[in-house]
Design a protein around this motif. Sequence first.
Motif, PDB file in Angstrom:
ATOM      1  N   MET A   1       0.822  -1.189   0.000  1.00 18.53           N
ATOM      2  CA  MET A   1       0.000   0.000   0.000  1.00 18.53           C
ATOM      3  C   MET A   1       0.868   1.255   0.000  1.00 18.53           C
ATOM      4  O   MET A   1       0.588   2.187  -0.729  1.00 18.53           O
ATOM      5  CB  MET A   1      -0.929  -0.051   1.215  1.00 18.53           C
ATOM      6  N   LEU A   2       1.901   1.264   0.799  1.00 22.82           N
ATOM      7  CA  LEU A   2       2.785   2.418   0.881  1.00 22.82           C
ATOM      8  C   LEU A   2       3.541   2.629  -0.420  1.00 22.82           C
ATOM      9  O   LEU A   2       3.712   3.768  -0.864  1.00 22.82           O
ATOM     10  CB  LEU A   2       3.765   2.250   2.056  1.00 22.82           C
ATOM     11  N   SER A   3       3.965   1.548  -1.041  1.00 27.13           N
ATOM     12  CA  SER A   3       4.689   1.681  -2.310  1.00 27.13           C
ATOM     13  C   SER A   3       3.758   2.194  -3.416  1.00 27.13           C
ATOM     14  O   SER A   3       4.179   2.947  -4.286  1.00 27.13           O
ATOM     15  CB  SER A   3       5.322   0.356  -2.710  1.00 27.13           C
ATOM     16  N   ALA A   4       2.502   1.805  -3.385  1.00 28.68           N
ATOM     17  CA  ALA A   4       1.547   2.302  -4.375  1.00 28.68           C
ATOM     18  C   ALA A   4       1.322   3.791  -4.196  1.00 28.68           C
ATOM     19  O   ALA A   4       1.225   4.545  -5.170  1.00 28.68           O
ATOM     20  CB  ALA A   4       0.235   1.543  -4.257  1.00 28.68           C
ATOM     21  N   LEU A   5       1.258   4.254  -2.962  1.00 35.55           N
ATOM     22  CA  LEU A   5       1.087   5.673  -2.683  1.00 35.55           C
ATOM     23  C   LEU A   5       2.319   6.463  -3.121  1.00 35.55           C
ATOM     24  O   LEU A   5       2.190   7.544  -3.701  1.00 35.55           O
ATOM     25  CB  LEU A   5       0.811   5.877  -1.191  1.00 35.55           C
ATOM     26  N   TYR A   7       4.370   5.573  -5.504  1.00 36.05           N
ATOM     27  CA  TYR A   7       4.357   5.557  -6.955  1.00 36.05           C
ATOM     28  C   TYR A   7       3.393   6.608  -7.491  1.00 36.05           C
ATOM     29  O   TYR A   7       3.708   7.339  -8.431  1.00 36.05           O
ATOM     30  CB  TYR A   7       3.972   4.159  -7.456  1.00 36.05           C
ATOM     31  N   LEU A   8       2.224   6.704  -6.891  1.00 35.12           N
ATOM     32  CA  LEU A   8       1.221   7.662  -7.340  1.00 35.12           C
ATOM     33  C   LEU A   8       1.702   9.094  -7.153  1.00 35.12           C
ATOM     34  O   LEU A   8       1.567   9.923  -8.046  1.00 35.12           O
ATOM     35  CB  LEU A   8      -0.091   7.435  -6.589  1.00 35.12           C
ATOM     36  N   THR A   9       2.291   9.410  -5.990  1.00 35.89           N
ATOM     37  CA  THR A   9       2.761  10.776  -5.760  1.00 35.89           C
ATOM     38  C   THR A   9       3.929  11.125  -6.673  1.00 35.89           C
ATOM     39  O   THR A   9       4.018  12.247  -7.166  1.00 35.89           O
ATOM     40  CB  THR A   9       3.171  10.976  -4.292  1.00 35.89           C
ATOM     41  N   SER A  10       4.832  10.177  -6.925  1.00 34.79           N
ATOM     42  CA  SER A  10       5.945  10.484  -7.829  1.00 34.79           C
ATOM     43  C   SER A  10       5.439  10.681  -9.257  1.00 34.79           C
ATOM     44  O   SER A  10       5.949  11.514 -10.001  1.00 34.79           O
ATOM     45  CB  SER A  10       6.998   9.377  -7.781  1.00 34.79           C
ATOM     46  N   ARG A  11       4.431   9.918  -9.628  1.00 32.83           N
ATOM     47  CA  ARG A  11       3.861  10.061 -10.968  1.00 32.83           C
ATOM     48  C   ARG A  11       3.145  11.395 -11.116  1.00 32.83           C
ATOM     49  O   ARG A  11       3.250  12.068 -12.146  1.00 32.83           O
ATOM     50  CB  ARG A  11       2.900   8.914 -11.229  1.00 32.83           C
ATOM     51  N   LEU A  12       2.437  11.828 -10.085  1.00 29.95           N
ATOM     52  CA  LEU A  12       1.746  13.107 -10.134  1.00 29.95           C
ATOM     53  C   LEU A  12       2.730  14.272 -10.199  1.00 29.95           C
ATOM     54  O   LEU A  12       2.454  15.288 -10.823  1.00 29.95           O
ATOM     55  CB  LEU A  12       0.814  13.260  -8.934  1.00 29.95           C
TER      56      LEU A  12
END
Length: 76
Positions: A1-5, A7-12
């Motif tokens: 879950m933390l890695s997905a978050l 990934y999402l913030t770095s992508r944004l």
Amino acid sequence: MLSALKYLTSRLRREETGATAVEYGIMVGLIAVVIIVAVTLLGDNLTQMFGQIACQVGSGGTYTAATGTCAAPTTP
């Protein structure tokens, strides 16, 4: 879950297409405002100028800006 978050913030952070679209929208809005102001300020002057030109070309008369009429030339 933390890695997905993460990934999402770095992508944004890397995603800039939304910011570019907003910048273009602001730019188009400002250009529209400038055009509206220019037409509003110059509108009456342009109307009078084209009326005078049309009067002189059409009948050779004199254009009265106050009334917006074209008087035919008087022949002596």
